[in-house]
Design an enzyme around this catalytic site. Structure first.
Site, PDB file in Angstrom:
ATOM      1  N   GLY A  32       0.743  -1.241   0.000  1.00  0.00           N
ATOM      2  CA  GLY A  32       0.000   0.000   0.000  1.00  0.00           C
ATOM      3  C   GLY A  32       0.774   1.292   0.000  1.00  0.00           C
ATOM      4  N   GLY A  33       2.092   1.257  -0.040  1.00  0.00           N
ATOM      5  CA  GLY A  33       2.862   2.493  -0.028  1.00  0.00           C
ATOM      6  C   GLY A  33       2.552   3.377  -1.229  1.00  0.00           C
ATOM      7  N   ASP A  45      -5.213  -5.996  -5.889  1.00  0.00           N
ATOM      8  CA  ASP A  45      -4.225  -7.030  -5.626  1.00  0.00           C
ATOM      9  C   ASP A  45      -4.958  -8.369  -5.578  1.00  0.00           C
ATOM     10  OD1 ASP A  45      -1.115  -6.781  -4.487  1.00  0.00           O
ATOM     11  OD2 ASP A  45      -2.090  -8.682  -4.038  1.00  0.00           O
ATOM     12  N   CYS A  98      11.188  -3.757  -8.800  1.00  0.00           N
ATOM     13  CA  CYS A  98      12.335  -3.583  -7.901  1.00  0.00           C
ATOM     14  C   CYS A  98      13.386  -4.641  -8.225  1.00  0.00           C
ATOM     15  CB  CYS A  98      11.895  -3.660  -6.436  1.00  0.00           C
ATOM     16  SG  CYS A  98      10.987  -5.146  -5.983  1.00  0.00           S
TER      17      CYS A  98
END
Length: 445
Positions: free
Chosen positions: A262-263, A279, A373
């Site tokens: 949730g960032g 999600d 990432c």
């Protein structure tokens, strides 16, 4: 972190009693390392289970030992190979784990040598399969304590296939530097809802050019000022860039695919945009809900698969795609040892399918930001090249130096963001580095 111990000191290593302080933490750390290496399970998942009955101090010690052992595993294993002529006994793989966690404490942690040696010997004595190797554990760790870091072989701390892949992508010298950077512990970065400069001062941190706040020696995160009030959330500075590149705002409808924990959803919600957070994992969505509740932010939360969800159209779509996460090894050192080359290909296939479906959700003129990432080009640059070849109604919208605080050296020739663990150098190594991240901004014609 301490330097190599004095070579003149020879710590005694009597087997501690079962209630020796710190023994439970070392046992849990050894179990966590074994679970990562033998079963391929995430370190955080293992630590949550294994430290449930430990107090806060022992939980922190367990985490530090396990993370340090995995972060430096390549060189620690190479060191053990130089000290053990016959290698680690096949019938007692646990012996290697006890040697690794003992050596990690001696060489890289502020732990008395006698405590590191004695607890590893004691743990060897607990198991009938390893009890016969107590003398070996004692002798090897005492030698490591005498010789210190000077005895460490100059080898990568990550698997060979991984480092060779980085050499192919970024060059041999850069790959070596990336490997060294990933062996360092990561600082703690946070994103503030507002007044980042003010919160940097309150938290005793440093405001980065990107708007993130960097802390070192933060301790218990939940006890820091502003956490309970929902003033900020933990998020690596590189991880905070993709949502900013979307430039969402009031009056826009945006989707955060693969949204948990949730960032990035929080970043988009703060702008005033109407946010759909999607999600496929119900447990991860529960965590997202908890985070948004603490932050006092709202989003339309949807449990669905990003490869086939019917929604939209949106002004902006953000895809932080499932990936190998090799760019996060500083903070998730287990990633280096739970991934294999075949994972890159299977994840790239999933990313391609998510991208293809997400393209349908973007309005004409709308933006699509794709990020991972990962340090692997197959999950970044090549993924976008293949997408654009198939979807001629999309074009790159290049990122410009200074935009969102992004430095020129973080932008590749195509105008995409490529951060490396060696970026954001600092004279104080504790403040240096970024997660390895890739982000491309595309626009639908």
């Amino acid at each position: 972190m301490k330097d190599a111990p004095h070579s003149s000191r020879r710590p005694k290593a009597p087997a501690p009693a079962p209630d020796t302080p710190g023994l439970a933490a070392r046992r849990a750390a050894a179990d966590a390392v074994d679970t990562v290496l033998e079963k391929g399970r995430p370190l955080e998942e293992s630590l949550e289970r294994l430290t449930r009955d430990l107090d806060e101090r022992d939980r922190a010690l367990t985490r530090m030992i396990a993370a340090t052992a995995l972060r430096r595993l390549g060189s620690l294993r190479a060191l053990l190979r130089t000290l053990l002529e016959r290698g680690v006994p096949d019938k007692a793989r646990r012996v290697e784990t006890l040697l690794v966690i003992g050596a990690a404490q001696i060489l890289f942690m502020d732990v008395p040598d006698h405590a590191a040696v004695g607890t590893s010997v004691a743990l060897a004595g607990e198991n009938p399969g390893t009890a016969g190797f107590k003398g070996l554990v004692n002798a090897v760790l005492r030698r490591i304590a005498r010789e210190g870091r000077a005895a460490l072989p100059d080898v990568p701390d990550q698997p060979t296939w991984m480092v060779e892949g980085w050499a192919g992508a970024y060059g041999g010298e850069a790959a070596e530097a990336i490997s060294r950077a990933l062996a360092a512990e990561a600082p703690l970065d946070v994103t503030a809802k507002e007044d980042a400069a003010g919160w940097a001062e309150k938290l005793g941190g440093r405001l980065l050019p990107t708007g993130s706040i960097r802390l070192v020696d933060a301790g218990n995160v939940t006890a820091l000022p502003g956490f309970a009030e929902g003033a900020w959330w933990v998020q690596d500075a590189a991880a905070a860039l993709p949502a900013r590149l979307l430039h969402a705002g009031e009056g826009q409808r945006v989707a955060d695919l693969c949204a948990a924990p949730g960032g990035k959803t929080a970043q988009l919600a703060v702008t005033g945009a109407e946010v759909v957070a999607l999600d496929r994992s119900a447990p991860r969505l529960r965590r997202l809900r908890q985070n948004l509740t603490r932050l006092g932010l709202t989003a339309d939360i949807v449990e669905a698969d990003a490869t086939n969800w019917r929604g939209g159209p949106f002004d902006g779509v953000l895809i932080d795609a499932p990936c190998s996460a090799t760019g996060t090894i500083r903070r998730h050192p287990d990633v280096a040892w739970t991934k294999v080359p075949a994972d890159i290909a299977s994840l790239a296939d999933l990313q391609s399918r998510i991208l293809a479906h997400a393209a349908r959700l973007v309005k004409p003129g709308g933006r699509l930001v794709y990020s991972t990432c990962s340090l692997e080009p197959e999950e970044g640059e090549r993924q976008v090249e293949a997408f654009l070849a198939r979807h001629t109604d999309f074009v790159r919208e290049p990122v410009t130096p200074g935009e969102c605080g992004i430095a020129l050296e973080w932008i590749n020739a195509a105008g995409e963001v490529r951060t490396l663990p060696t970026h954001l150098p600092d004279a104080d190594a504790r403040f240096a580095g970024l997660d390895g991240f890739f982000a491309a901004r595309l626009r639908r014609k």
